[in-house]
Write a protein that holds these residues in place. Structure first.
Motif, short mmCIF file in Angstrom:
data_model
loop_
_atom_site.label_atom_id
_atom_site.label_comp_id
_atom_site.label_asym_id
_atom_site.label_seq_id
_atom_site.Cartn_x
_atom_site.Cartn_y
_atom_site.Cartn_z
N LEU A 1 -58.51 -13.53 4.16
CA LEU A 1 -57.06 -13.53 3.95
C LEU A 1 -56.56 -12.09 4.10
CD1 LEU A 1 -56.78 -15.85 0.82
CD2 LEU A 1 -56.31 -16.46 3.20
N VAL A 2 -55.55 -11.90 4.93
CA VAL A 2 -55.02 -10.55 5.17
C VAL A 2 -53.55 -10.53 4.77
CG1 VAL A 2 -54.64 -8.74 6.86
CG2 VAL A 2 -56.62 -10.25 7.09
N PRO A 3 -53.21 -9.89 3.65
CA PRO A 3 -51.80 -9.77 3.27
C PRO A 3 -51.10 -8.73 4.15
CG PRO A 3 -53.18 -8.61 1.69
CD PRO A 3 -54.12 -9.29 2.65
N PHE A 4 -49.87 -9.02 4.50
CA PHE A 4 -49.11 -8.10 5.35
C PHE A 4 -47.81 -7.74 4.65
CE2 PHE A 4 -45.72 -7.48 8.48
CZ PHE A 4 -46.23 -6.40 9.18
N HIS A 5 -47.48 -6.45 4.63
CA HIS A 5 -46.23 -5.95 4.06
C HIS A 5 -45.59 -5.05 5.11
CE1 HIS A 5 -47.37 -7.43 0.06
NE2 HIS A 5 -48.59 -7.02 0.37
N GLY A 6 -44.63 -5.60 5.84
CA GLY A 6 -44.05 -4.88 6.97
C GLY A 6 -43.00 -3.87 6.57
N GLU A 7 -42.78 -2.91 7.45
CA GLU A 7 -41.73 -1.91 7.22
C GLU A 7 -40.35 -2.51 7.40
OE1 GLU A 7 -42.55 1.44 9.65
OE2 GLU A 7 -44.30 2.06 8.49
N ASP A 8 -40.28 -3.75 7.94
CA ASP A 8 -39.00 -4.43 8.04
C ASP A 8 -38.71 -5.27 6.80
OD1 ASP A 8 -40.95 -6.30 8.42
OD2 ASP A 8 -40.18 -7.09 10.31
N GLY A 9 -39.56 -5.12 5.75
CA GLY A 9 -39.34 -5.82 4.50
C GLY A 9 -39.90 -7.23 4.45
N ARG A 10 -40.52 -7.69 5.52
CA ARG A 10 -41.05 -9.05 5.55
C ARG A 10 -42.53 -9.04 5.17
NH1 ARG A 10 -37.57 -8.45 9.88
NH2 ARG A 10 -35.85 -9.95 9.96
N ALA B 1 -56.85 -3.82 9.96
CA ALA B 1 -56.67 -2.42 10.38
C ALA B 1 -55.43 -2.28 11.26
CB ALA B 1 -57.91 -1.95 11.14
N ARG B 2 -55.19 -3.25 12.14
CA ARG B 2 -54.03 -3.18 13.03
C ARG B 2 -52.72 -3.28 12.27
NH1 ARG B 2 -52.54 -1.85 17.59
NH2 ARG B 2 -51.74 -3.79 18.49
N THR B 3 -52.72 -4.01 11.17
CA THR B 3 -51.47 -4.24 10.43
C THR B 3 -51.40 -3.44 9.14
OG1 THR B 3 -52.48 -6.17 9.33
CG2 THR B 3 -51.24 -6.57 11.36
N GLY B 4 -52.42 -2.63 8.85
CA GLY B 4 -52.42 -1.84 7.63
C GLY B 4 -51.51 -0.63 7.71
N ALA B 5 -51.56 0.19 6.67
CA ALA B 5 -50.66 1.35 6.58
C ALA B 5 -50.83 2.31 7.74
CB ALA B 5 -50.91 2.07 5.26
N ALA B 6 -52.05 2.41 8.28
CA ALA B 6 -52.30 3.33 9.40
C ALA B 6 -52.32 2.61 10.73
CB ALA B 6 -53.64 4.04 9.19
N GLY B 7 -52.04 1.32 10.74
CA GLY B 7 -52.07 0.54 11.98
C GLY B 7 -50.78 0.64 12.76
N GLY B 8 -50.80 0.10 13.97
CA GLY B 8 -49.64 0.20 14.85
C GLY B 8 -48.69 -0.96 14.75
N LEU B 9 -49.06 -2.04 14.04
CA LEU B 9 -48.21 -3.22 13.91
C LEU B 9 -47.56 -3.22 12.54
CD1 LEU B 9 -50.58 -5.91 15.51
CD2 LEU B 9 -48.92 -4.40 16.64
N ARG B 10 -46.28 -2.88 12.48
CA ARG B 10 -45.65 -2.71 11.17
C ARG B 10 -44.45 -3.63 10.96
NH1 ARG B 10 -48.10 -2.54 8.14
NH2 ARG B 10 -46.73 -1.57 6.59
N THR B 11 -44.25 -4.61 11.84
CA THR B 11 -43.22 -5.61 11.62
C THR B 11 -43.88 -6.99 11.65
OG1 THR B 11 -42.70 -5.86 13.98
CG2 THR B 11 -41.48 -4.17 12.74
N LEU B 12 -43.27 -7.94 10.96
CA LEU B 12 -43.86 -9.27 10.89
C LEU B 12 -43.92 -9.92 12.26
CD1 LEU B 12 -45.04 -11.53 9.22
CD2 LEU B 12 -42.71 -12.33 8.74
N ASN B 13 -42.94 -9.65 13.10
CA ASN B 13 -42.93 -10.25 14.43
C ASN B 13 -44.15 -9.80 15.23
OD1 ASN B 13 -41.47 -11.96 16.27
ND2 ASN B 13 -41.05 -10.13 17.48
N SER B 14 -44.47 -8.50 15.19
CA SER B 14 -45.62 -8.00 15.93
C SER B 14 -46.93 -8.49 15.31
CB SER B 14 -45.60 -6.47 15.98
OG SER B 14 -45.64 -5.91 14.68
N ALA B 15 -46.96 -8.60 13.98
CA ALA B 15 -48.17 -9.11 13.32
C ALA B 15 -48.40 -10.57 13.67
CB ALA B 15 -48.05 -8.94 11.80
N ASN B 16 -47.34 -11.37 13.68
CA ASN B 16 -47.46 -12.77 14.07
C ASN B 16 -48.00 -12.89 15.49
OD1 ASN B 16 -46.64 -14.26 11.81
ND2 ASN B 16 -44.49 -13.93 12.26
N GLY B 17 -47.49 -12.04 16.39
CA GLY B 17 -47.96 -12.07 17.77
C GLY B 17 -49.44 -11.75 17.88
#
Length: 640
Positions: free
Chosen positions: A39-48, A72-88
């Motif tokens: 399970l990977v929790p995601f907290h985006g910079e867009d608030g989602r 790693a891709r969606t973490g604090a140092a990763g490049g995916l920081r919005t829910l839309n990009s993480a979903n993709g």
């Protein structure tokens, strides 16, 4: 003190420090958590936020490694920081794992993955996608694989992932082909349709609010039908609940279309989104994602402009958020012709819905509180059907195609068989491209003036390259000589006192003066017009930055001097000077013109005009003064 007292745990209280656990606290690494729980929790910079579940994906061992890579891709140092990009990313990774499972001999370990698997997946995706679309998916798959430990990968795959030029030819071809904006006729029809719909939306809600106010202040003056309707509106406004409309009271069924129409008297509905989105992009020149992310917080500046924070999807996480100042307009008739005026209208139209949805973005519509599953619909039901349509996904579920069809919007292209115009495809990026191109044309066809929302390179590569007007201009002017002048102008940081800073200077002159690198006294003299030269103010004419002596050089060099300060009152002269430079381009060879005037032109169009609103520039264009010929402005000037 008794032994019992010593054994009693310390109690917190005023003046006493709280008890702390022994030893240092070290949270479990995200990678280990992902590998253990899938399970990977995601907290985006867009608030989602969202929790991505890898437990049901095929090939469990591989899925676990992809979960770690995704974390790693969606973490604090990763490049995916919005829910839309993480979903993709999650969707592409899942699709890849499903494909691998379908193979006759699927890989079960990361070490078993080869470049052949990637190649086979590319051909598989090209059955339903374009070559470019398949390459886009492979880019994300490679990005996930690069997050895995190198010693886990096969040597061939490891070498493949170190090559960062995959698909370069495809990207270059796409940028070269580009997508043109709309023609003047297409854009005019598009904006007219959007503006007329937004006027209807505004009038619809204003009429209901007028009846609601009359009902609350003097209901006896209303007819029986008006009082009945006013009572319904009053309950809707107080509770947010839209009553169900039963065409046949005895059946238990209700008319959802009639219910939506009733809700639309006080709230926006999903049918209102297309014209609002189209008009917002057309007025602001911002991309559709930025418009959908508009926050509700803003500041009105002297009833002339608003300051609002934007969220823009960027690869550089540090530049996700920015602040802009948008012109409001001086009258209600300009409300739908300026980005600031439109924003304030949108804010007002959605304010009632936001009371119930509690969302922080400006958008709020009524979607109904139907019994659909999922946390989103549970929240919507709790808010009586009100929600931010872009809270979870930026897709929003609205139909631009159907909206354009309803208005009968047509393209310039015609059907080769019938000769009739084809339906106009409505696309947010094409609208933005059109605004960029129109900005270029408005200042003489020069590319840097289109860089209000992007850098020069991004504007040209992604929005302007495909437009014929800009291509023709670029081939004529944007050669090696102008590139040198452009680089020089971009590296220069001119002091510009735009509307926002001029307002701030009147409030806190010391703060603004410090930010501009001058003194409060010099700033006061400059804003009073006491230090004006041809088209700027000189903060220290007695000390030229190169000679430390009194300045006696060409007025045309002022804009490349560190002593210069440009304010709004200089715009008429600057635009007049821009006209003269444009005319000179028709008389001189390009290289000679660039050598003599290129930097001045680029400074005006790249560094100055983008700092002011369209309304300020349009007003200045109506008051351009007559200037001496360029020959008299160019060259050394004798001190007075």
């Amino acid at each position: 003190m008794t032994d019992d007292t010593l054994a009693r745990p310390a109690r917190a209280g005023r003046g006493r420090p709280s008890a702390m656990p022994s030893g240092a606290y070290e949270p479990e690494p995200v990678a280990e958590t992902a590998a253990r729980t899938l399970l990977v929790p995601f907290h985006g910079e867009d608030g989602r936020t969202k929790t991505f579940d890898f437990r049901k994906l095929p090939l469990p061992t591989l899925s676990a490694e992809f979960a770690v890579a995704f974390a790693a891709r969606t973490g604090a140092a990763g490049g995916l920081r919005t829910l839309n990009s993480a979903n993709g990313s999650f969707t592409m990774g899942r699709r890849f794992l499903v494909f691998l499972e379908s193979l006759r001999n699927p890989p079960h370990e990361v070490a078993e993955l080869t470049t052949r698997h990637l190649e086979r997946y590319r051909f598989h995706r090209m059955e339903s996608l374009s070559e470019l679309g398949a390459e886009r998916e492979l880019m994300e798959i490679r990005a996930l694989l690069r997050q895995m430990q190198a010693d886990m990968l096969s040597p061939g795959l490891r070498d493949h992932l170190t090559q960062y030029r995959h698909g370069t030819g495809l990207w270059k071809r796409q940028r070269r082909d580009g997508v043109s904006g709309y023609s003047d006729r297409e854009f005019r029809d598009l904006m007219t349709a959007a503006r007329s719909d937004v006027v209807a939306i505004r009038d619809r809600i204003d009429a209901a609010e007028s009846l609601l106010n009359a009902y609350r202040t003097d209901s006896d003056a209303l007819s029986a039908a008006e009082r009945e309707r006013g009572a319904v509106l009053d309950a809707m406004d107080r509770t947010g609940i839209v009553p169900r409309v039963h065409p046949d009271p005895g059946s238990g069924n209700w008319d959802h279309a009639a219910e939506t129409q009733l809700a639309g008297q006080l709230f926006l509905t999903i049918a209102d989104l297309p014209p609002l989105i189209v008009l917002a992009i057309g007025l602001s020149g911002r991309n559709v994602e930025t418009i959908k992310e508009l926050g509700a917080e803003h500041q009105v500046l002297d009833d002339r402009a608003i300051r609002v924070h934007l969220t823009k999807r960027r690869r550089d996480k540090q530049n996700v958020h920015s602040t802009v100042v948008w012109e409001i307009g001086t009258s209600q008739s300009r409300q739908l012709h300026t980005p600031g005026g439109f924003y304030l209208l949108l804010h007002r139209l959605t304010a009632r819905g936001r009371r119930f949805s509690g969302d922080t973005r400006v958008w709020s519509i009524w979607r109904g509180a139907g019994a659909r599953s999922g946390s989103l619909w549970e929240k919507t039901a709790a808010a009586h059907g009100h929600r931010d349509p872009f809270a979870v996904s930026l897709k929003g579920g609205y139909e631009l195609k159907e909206w354009a069809r309803r208005h009968g919007l047509t393209a310039d292209e015609t059907d080769p068989n019938t000769g009739e115009r084809l339906p106009l495809p409505v696309n947010g990026n094409r609208i933005k491209t059109t605004v960029e191109v129109r900005t270029v044309k408005a200042v003489g066809g020069h590319l840097p003036s289109a860089s209000r929302t992007n850098t020069i390179d991004v504007s040209f590569e992604h929005y302007l390259r495909g437009d014929k007007t800009v291509r023709d201009w670029a081939e004529k002017v944007l050669g090696a000589a102008l590139s040198d002048a452009e680089s020089s102008a971009r590296a220069f940081h001119l002091r510009v006192l735009n509307g926002e800073m001029e307002w701030a200077a009147a409030q806190t002159p010391e703060t603004v003066a410090t930010a501009l690198g001058t003194t409060a006294a010099a700033l006061k003299s400059a804003t009073a017009g006491e230090l004006d030269t041809l088209a700027s103010s000189c903060l220290d004419i007695e000390h030229h930055p190169d000679t430390d002596a009194q300045c006696n050089v060409s007025f045309l060099t002022c804009l490349s001097c560190s002593n210069a300060l440009v304010a709004e009152r200089h715009l008429p002269a600057l635009l007049a000077l821009l006209d003269m430079l444009q005319n000179a381009l028709q008389e001189l060879p390009v290289d000679a013109w660039v050598a003599r005037h290129g930097r001045t032109w680029l400074t005006i169009t790249r560094l100055i005009l983008p700092r002011f609103t369209d309304g300020q520039v349009e007003k200045a264009a109506r008051n351009k003064p007559s200037l001496p010929p360029l020959d008299l402005l160019d060259g050394p000037k004798e001190p007075q």
